[in-house]
Scaffold this active site. Structure first.
Site, PDB file in Angstrom:
ATOM      1  CG  ASP A  65     -44.742   3.781 -30.025  1.00 42.92           C
ATOM      2  OD1 ASP A  65     -43.836   3.754 -28.930  1.00 42.92           O
ATOM      3  OD2 ASP A  65     -45.231   4.851 -30.519  1.00 42.92           O
ATOM      4  CG  HIS A  97     -43.472   6.261 -26.622  1.00 43.03           C
ATOM      5  ND1 HIS A  97     -44.054   6.407 -28.024  1.00 43.03           N
ATOM      6  CD2 HIS A  97     -43.026   7.541 -26.544  1.00 43.03           C
ATOM      7  CE1 HIS A  97     -43.919   7.622 -28.641  1.00 43.03           C
ATOM      8  NE2 HIS A  97     -43.439   8.394 -27.816  1.00 43.03           N
ATOM      9  CG  ASN A 111     -65.091   2.664 -22.087  1.00 40.34           C
ATOM     10  OD1 ASN A 111     -64.857   3.626 -21.658  1.00 40.34           O
ATOM     11  ND2 ASN A 111     -63.983   1.774 -22.072  1.00 40.34           N
ATOM     12  CG  ASN A 198     -40.647  15.670 -29.444  1.00 43.43           C
ATOM     13  OD1 ASN A 198     -41.539  16.315 -29.999  1.00 43.43           O
ATOM     14  ND2 ASN A 198     -40.767  14.781 -28.523  1.00 43.43           N
ATOM     15  CB  ALA A 214     -42.357  13.776 -40.149  1.00 45.65           C
ATOM     16  CB  VAL A 219     -44.978  10.801 -44.353  1.00 45.86           C
ATOM     17  CG1 VAL A 219     -45.130  10.654 -42.796  1.00 45.86           C
ATOM     18  CG2 VAL A 219     -44.341   9.626 -44.840  1.00 45.86           C
ATOM     19  CB  SER A 286     -44.392  11.245 -29.505  1.00 45.99           C
ATOM     20  OG  SER A 286     -43.138  10.634 -29.981  1.00 45.99           O
TER      21      SER A 286
END
Length: 486
Positions: A65, A97, A111, A198, A214, A219, A286
């Site tokens: 990314d 991102h 935490n 998208n 994809a 995948v 995403s």
């Protein structure tokens, strides 16, 4: 040895939960203060399986990314490797991102700070492939995939993609380089998860094809769901490569503190409510994909021996079917182009580990002729093997068999009940079994209805011939292939 011991302990806890009726009525609730705003955690049943969160073995997840804010307290002790493939430092994230995606997977759990990541034992490999002007080169992406594999990645998350359009080759962004890198990762036992894309990046909204990667074999393609259970218009559709859906609307996660500092009055510094507009009510495939990547990491923490095709099959078969009854008015029963097999359900996936597992296939990624075929060596006159096919992810298996001129070969195929299989043998000159220009190189074919096929052939020349097993109709399951040389 420590990892194996932890896995055994976790399996024992799971067995006890199953014996008690599936899972404990009292489920684990993380202490993270922003949990109540992480609606996707409840939707995914991310922690419902556990009465108390066990100490899970670490699982390495690569986030390919825009980098990460390495100093963010949610990632303390989580980053075990990093590299930039576009210059600069992978430990800085100018766009946000990558930090957002990484937080969904691996933010600290229980935490008492910020959000709860969905994979409590995830360790992060950070590969930076996004340039300052938000571009991603296929070369950088492919090198990042290989780097991640070489550094022990067990899951790779790719919340990125290029447009797929099989009707317009000028628009279609298929890359042999990307395809080869993905195949390499899967062949090394890595689960690869990618966003289906998208529609704002496509010619039409909604777009009817999943993005690459994809839309590549093996995948796990992940689409988005809205809060009301519908498939939002921005989420790409695809009848083949959209495998599963996860929440992709109003998603909350981590952001680089340098970005949220621009809004100093906001109390949630380092988190998306304090970020730029595009992140305050973040939406997109995403952000759906890393939820599935986290689920894959949890499965591997509990059962480290799972192969990639088993992990994806478990996630798919345990998904909640999206139908008009639960909000997706256009969705068909069972698999559809809007949500694939349905909504991610982590607890159901964990529960399914107590049932017979999907079959493994050690020969992947043998999807075509040439170098992609799996070379079979004989220690005698015959060879028998077992493998799997999946119409939506793995329609072809191809094996290379060396024959001398004049040597005979006999092939017998028996598949699971309900499958419609074809069997073919191709000449050594074949480059691709899917290329229509190469159909003349098919020497023999057996393509009757049903799961049983047979053929015989005598070699015209010495060389490596290709035996193709093809799934001819929707379905999935195992088969047994027997080859005998005369």
């Amino acid at each position: 040895m420590i990892r194996a011991g932890l896995a055994v302990l976790v399996l024992a806890l799971m067995a006890a939960a199953t014996a008690a009726g599936g899972r404990s009525a009292a489920t684990f609730t993380p202490s993270d203060p922003l949990l109540a705003r992480q609606w996707y955690v409840t939707q995914n049943r991310a922690f419902d399986f556990w009465a108390e969160l066990p100490l899970l073995p670490p699982v390495r997840v690569a986030v390919i990314d825009s980098g990460i804010d390495a100093g963010h307290p949610e990632f303390a002790g989580k980053i075990v490797g990093y590299r930039s493939f576009v210059g600069g430092s992978a430990l800085r994230d100018e766009h946000g991102h990558g930090t957002f995606v990484a937080g969904l997977i691996a933010a600290g759990v229980n935490n008492a700070e910020g959000i709860a990541g969905l994979a409590p034992s995830a360790e992060l490999l950070i590969a930076k492939v996004v340039t300052a002007d938000r571009n991603i080169s296929v070369d950088a992406e492919a090198r990042a995939i290989r780097w991640a594999v070489e550094n022990g990645a067990q899951v790779i998350n790719m919340s990125l993609g290029g447009v797929r359009d099989p009707l317009d080759p000028d628009r279609d962004t298929f890359s042999p380089l990307e395809s080869a890198a993905i195949a390499y990762a899967v062949s090394k036992g890595v689960v690869v998860v990618a966003a289906v894309g998208n529609s704002d990046q496509a010619p039409e909204v909604p777009w009817r094809y999943a993005s690459y990667p994809a839309a590549l074999p093996h995948v796990l393609g992940v689409s988005a769901l809205a809060k009301d259970g519908s498939a939002p218009a921005f989420s790409n559709r695809d009848a083949i490569y959209n495998d599963i859906a996860a929440p992709g609307e109003d998603v909350l996660s981590t952001l680089p503190r340098a970005l949220t500092a621009a809004n100093p009055a906001c109390p949630e510094q380092g988190y998306s409510p304090c970020g730029p507009d595009e992140y305050r009510e973040a939406e997109g495939t995403s952000f759906a994909a890393p939820q599935a990547s986290a689920a894959a990491a949890v499965l591997l923490a509990v059962r480290p021996s799972l192969r990639p095709e088993q992990v994806t099959a478990i996630l798919e078969r345990s998904a909640v079917d999206a139908t008009p009854a639960n909000g997706c008015r256009r969705c068909l029963y069972l698999r559809d182009s809007y949500t694939g097999w349905g909504r991610l359900d982590v607890t159901a996936a964990l529960e399914s580990l107590a049932t017979p597992l999907p079959p493994a296939d050690a020969f992947e990624t043998n999807d075509d002729a040439g170098e992609r075929a799996y070379r079979l060596f004989f220690h005698g006159a015959s060879r028998q093997l077992e493998a799997t096919l999946d119409y939506w992810d793995d329609q072809n298996d191809v094996y290379a068999v060396r024959l001398r001129k004049g040597q005979a070969v006999y092939a017998g195929l028996k598949g699971a009940a309900g499958l419609d299989l074809n069997l073919a043998l191709w000449s050594p000159a074949t480059e691709s079994v899917d290329d229509l220009r190469h159909q003349v190189l098919r020497e023999r074919e057996s393509s009757g209805p049903g799961p049983r096929e047979y053929l015989a052939y005598r070699a015209r020349a010495t060389g490596w011939y290709f035996v193709q097993v093809k799934l001819a109709a929707p379905g999935a399951g195992g088969y047994r292939l027997t080859l005998v040389k005369g």
